[in-house]
Design a protein around this motif. Structure first.
Motif, mmCIF file in Angstrom:
data_model
loop_
_atom_site.group_PDB
_atom_site.id
_atom_site.type_symbol
_atom_site.label_atom_id
_atom_site.label_comp_id
_atom_site.label_asym_id
_atom_site.label_seq_id
_atom_site.Cartn_x
_atom_site.Cartn_y
_atom_site.Cartn_z
ATOM 1 N N HIS A 114 2.925 0.317 -17.178
ATOM 2 C CA HIS A 114 2.311 1.622 -16.939
ATOM 3 C C HIS A 114 0.818 1.454 -16.616
ATOM 4 O O HIS A 114 0.282 2.079 -15.696
ATOM 5 C CB HIS A 114 2.495 2.509 -18.168
ATOM 6 N N LEU A 115 0.188 0.563 -17.376
ATOM 7 C CA LEU A 115 -1.240 0.319 -17.176
ATOM 8 C C LEU A 115 -1.486 -0.315 -15.801
ATOM 9 O O LEU A 115 -2.421 0.064 -15.073
ATOM 10 C CB LEU A 115 -1.764 -0.596 -18.298
ATOM 11 N N LEU A 116 -0.642 -1.262 -15.434
ATOM 12 C CA LEU A 116 -0.777 -1.906 -14.118
ATOM 13 C C LEU A 116 -0.644 -0.879 -12.994
ATOM 14 O O LEU A 116 -1.377 -0.926 -11.998
ATOM 15 C CB LEU A 116 0.300 -2.991 -13.946
ATOM 16 N N ALA A 136 -10.618 -0.835 -11.503
ATOM 17 C CA ALA A 136 -9.692 -1.144 -12.606
ATOM 18 C C ALA A 136 -10.403 -1.027 -13.952
ATOM 19 O O ALA A 136 -9.789 -0.655 -14.956
ATOM 20 C CB ALA A 136 -9.140 -2.551 -12.429
ATOM 21 N N HIS A 137 -11.716 -1.328 -13.960
ATOM 22 C CA HIS A 137 -12.462 -1.266 -15.225
ATOM 23 C C HIS A 137 -12.637 0.168 -15.728
ATOM 24 O O HIS A 137 -13.038 0.374 -16.866
ATOM 25 C CB HIS A 137 -13.836 -1.924 -15.043
ATOM 26 N N ASP A 138 -12.385 1.136 -14.867
ATOM 27 C CA ASP A 138 -12.557 2.540 -15.267
ATOM 28 C C ASP A 138 -11.313 3.115 -15.940
ATOM 29 O O ASP A 138 -11.349 4.224 -16.460
ATOM 30 C CB ASP A 138 -12.880 3.413 -14.029
ATOM 31 N N VAL A 139 -10.224 2.366 -15.864
ATOM 32 C CA VAL A 139 -8.961 2.904 -16.411
ATOM 33 C C VAL A 139 -8.944 2.725 -17.928
ATOM 34 O O VAL A 139 -9.028 1.603 -18.426
ATOM 35 C CB VAL A 139 -7.747 2.173 -15.790
ATOM 36 N N ASP A 184 0.837 -1.210 0.000
ATOM 37 C CA ASP A 184 0.000 0.000 0.000
ATOM 38 C C ASP A 184 0.868 1.254 0.000
ATOM 39 O O ASP A 184 0.634 2.198 -0.753
ATOM 40 C CB ASP A 184 -0.875 0.038 1.266
ATOM 41 N N LEU A 185 1.871 1.244 0.867
ATOM 42 C CA LEU A 185 2.752 2.412 0.973
ATOM 43 C C LEU A 185 3.478 2.670 -0.345
ATOM 44 O O LEU A 185 3.680 3.814 -0.746
ATOM 45 C CB LEU A 185 3.775 2.213 2.096
ATOM 46 N N CYS A 186 3.858 1.579 -1.007
ATOM 47 C CA CYS A 186 4.574 1.733 -2.282
ATOM 48 C C CYS A 186 3.674 2.370 -3.330
ATOM 49 O O CYS A 186 4.136 3.191 -4.133
ATOM 50 C CB CYS A 186 5.071 0.378 -2.772
ATOM 51 N N VAL A 187 2.370 1.998 -3.317
ATOM 52 C CA VAL A 187 1.434 2.590 -4.286
ATOM 53 C C VAL A 187 1.277 4.085 -4.008
ATOM 54 O O VAL A 187 1.284 4.910 -4.925
ATOM 55 C CB VAL A 187 0.061 1.874 -4.236
ATOM 56 N N VAL A 188 1.162 4.431 -2.722
ATOM 57 C CA VAL A 188 1.047 5.853 -2.363
ATOM 58 C C VAL A 188 2.305 6.590 -2.801
ATOM 59 O O VAL A 188 2.239 7.662 -3.414
ATOM 60 C CB VAL A 188 0.830 6.029 -0.843
ATOM 61 N N ALA A 189 3.448 5.997 -2.501
ATOM 62 C CA ALA A 189 4.723 6.635 -2.859
ATOM 63 C C ALA A 189 4.815 6.868 -4.365
ATOM 64 O O ALA A 189 5.270 7.913 -4.830
ATOM 65 C CB ALA A 189 5.877 5.773 -2.383
ATOM 66 N N GLN A 190 4.309 5.873 -5.108
ATOM 67 C CA GLN A 190 4.342 5.986 -6.564
ATOM 68 C C GLN A 190 3.440 7.136 -7.026
ATOM 69 O O GLN A 190 3.793 7.885 -7.932
ATOM 70 C CB GLN A 190 3.850 4.678 -7.167
ATOM 71 N N THR A 198 -5.609 3.742 -9.302
ATOM 72 C CA THR A 198 -7.049 4.023 -9.372
ATOM 73 C C THR A 198 -7.821 3.209 -8.346
ATOM 74 O O THR A 198 -8.728 3.710 -7.687
ATOM 75 C CB THR A 198 -7.570 3.700 -10.796
ATOM 76 N N ARG A 199 -7.472 1.928 -8.223
ATOM 77 C CA ARG A 199 -8.150 1.075 -7.237
ATOM 78 C C ARG A 199 -8.005 1.658 -5.832
ATOM 79 O O ARG A 199 -8.948 1.735 -5.079
ATOM 80 C CB ARG A 199 -7.535 -0.334 -7.264
#
Lengths: 180, 161
Positions: free
Chosen positions: B134-136, B109-112, A142-148, B142-143
């Motif tokens: 990039h898409l992932l 994810a379906h909205d991307v 989760d933290l990595c996604v936020v950081a990204q 988004t999720r």
């Protein structure tokens, strides 16, 4: 499409909907009371009536993508510290709860400032021996996604080191707590 | 434990609510992606929005009650850029419980959108892999964004009533 103003209300709940939910709660309370009346005498002893038992409070924990986790319990440990993600200073909070059913729950919050290009993250995990590693890994993800989202180059080793530091502190407090 | 009630007609507060809906009813026509517009009369019960100037898109979620005592859930994704298509999804449910389940079950994810056009027959593997990564990343972002909004909305719903 015109963008809303930055200070627009984020969440609006009408009084009508609050009334609907309050009615449901009253119905649930009646149902619990009825069940309790039908149970055995031994089961009717509630924790808060016992002299030695902790005084439980009803706790509501926000969590992403789900209804809040509501339970009777006690907040026994809480650590908050700023966490720098890129140019943004977030607040990282780890809270440990003892539940009335003698289980433990851990709440992990990352509060991101409102104007930052990422949203805050809230997770709640039950603490069991077998799941210990899983929630650390999930939270780090989760933290990595936020950081990204904050356009910060990933530095998982630093994140993990900081997390480990928090967890070590918490574990030592848990051991001390256990001695009492 | 269930914390949200179904609408029943034997409760005084709810009966008051029902008459309030009838009085304040508005006509809605929610345009949907890949489906006919959802037309109903009713009132808006709740709304949550995730608008932040620094994020190029935002979500708005709405709950409505119709005059027939059913519930409507709407999930809208808006883009700051006028070049991108906003999307709306809406469902009608018999109970409030089911309406809220639509919010929690929705996979953002379906909205991307797949914003990049690529001919996979001739594109080098490295390029396809880069686009996939990039898409992932966008899906993951988004999720989390949507889930955070739903969490905030449901927490506010449970608190302060």
């Amino acid at each position: 499409m015109a963008s809303p103003a930055a200070l627009d209300t984020n969440v609006m709940i009408s009084q009508e909907l609050r009334n609907i939910i309050a009615c449901r709660r009253r119905q649930n309370a009646t149902c619990i009371q009825t069940c309790s009346d039908q149970s055995t005498a031994a089961l009717q002893i509630r924790p808060e009536l016992s002299v030695n038992a902790p005084r439980w409070a009803q706790i509501k924990l926000r969590r992403d993508a789900e209804r809040p986790f509501v339970f009777d319990g006690l907040n026994i440990l809480q650590f908050s510290r700023p966490m720098q993600l890129g140019d943004v200073e977030c607040l990282h909070t780890v809270s440990l709860y003892l539940c009335a059913d003698q289980t433990f729950q851990i709440a992990l919050n990352l509060d991101v400032p409102h104007d930052a290009p990422a949203r805050s993250s809230y997770r709640v995990f039950p603490i069991r021996n077998m799941t210990l590693n899983k929630w650390i890994v999930d939270w780090c993800a989760d933290l990595c996604v936020v950081a990204q989202s904050l356009r910060r180059p990933l530095n998982q080793s630093t994140d993990l080191r900081e997390m480990q530091d928090v967890f070590h502190q918490m574990t030592s407090y848990c051991f001390r707590f256990e001695k009492f | 434990m269930t914390t949200i009630m179904e609408v029943t007609h034997n409760d005084v507060a709810l009966q008051a609510g029902v008459s309030q809906v009838a009085q304040n009813a508005m006509s809605y026509a929610i345009k949907r992606v890949g489906a006919r517009p959802l037309n109903f009369s009713g009132s808006e019960l709740a709304m949550a929005m995730s608008y932040t100037p620094s994020i190029p898109y935002w979500y708005e979620i709405n709950l409505y009650r119709t005059t027939e005592q059913s519930f409507v859930t709407a999930i809208r994704r808006f883009h700051q850029s006028e070049d991108k298509q906003d999307t709306v999804q809406a469902w009608q449910s018999e109970t409030l419980e089911e309406a809220i389940d639509k919010l929690t079950a929705h996979d953002a994810a379906h909205d991307v959108p797949l914003a990049i056009e690529i001919d996979t027959a001739i594109a080098p593997a490295a390029e396809v892999a880069a686009i996939a990564l990039h898409l992932l990343s966008e899906i993951s972002d988004t999720r989390r964004h949507y889930q955070s909004l739903v969490g905030e909305f449901l927490y506010d719903l449970e608190s302060g009533s």
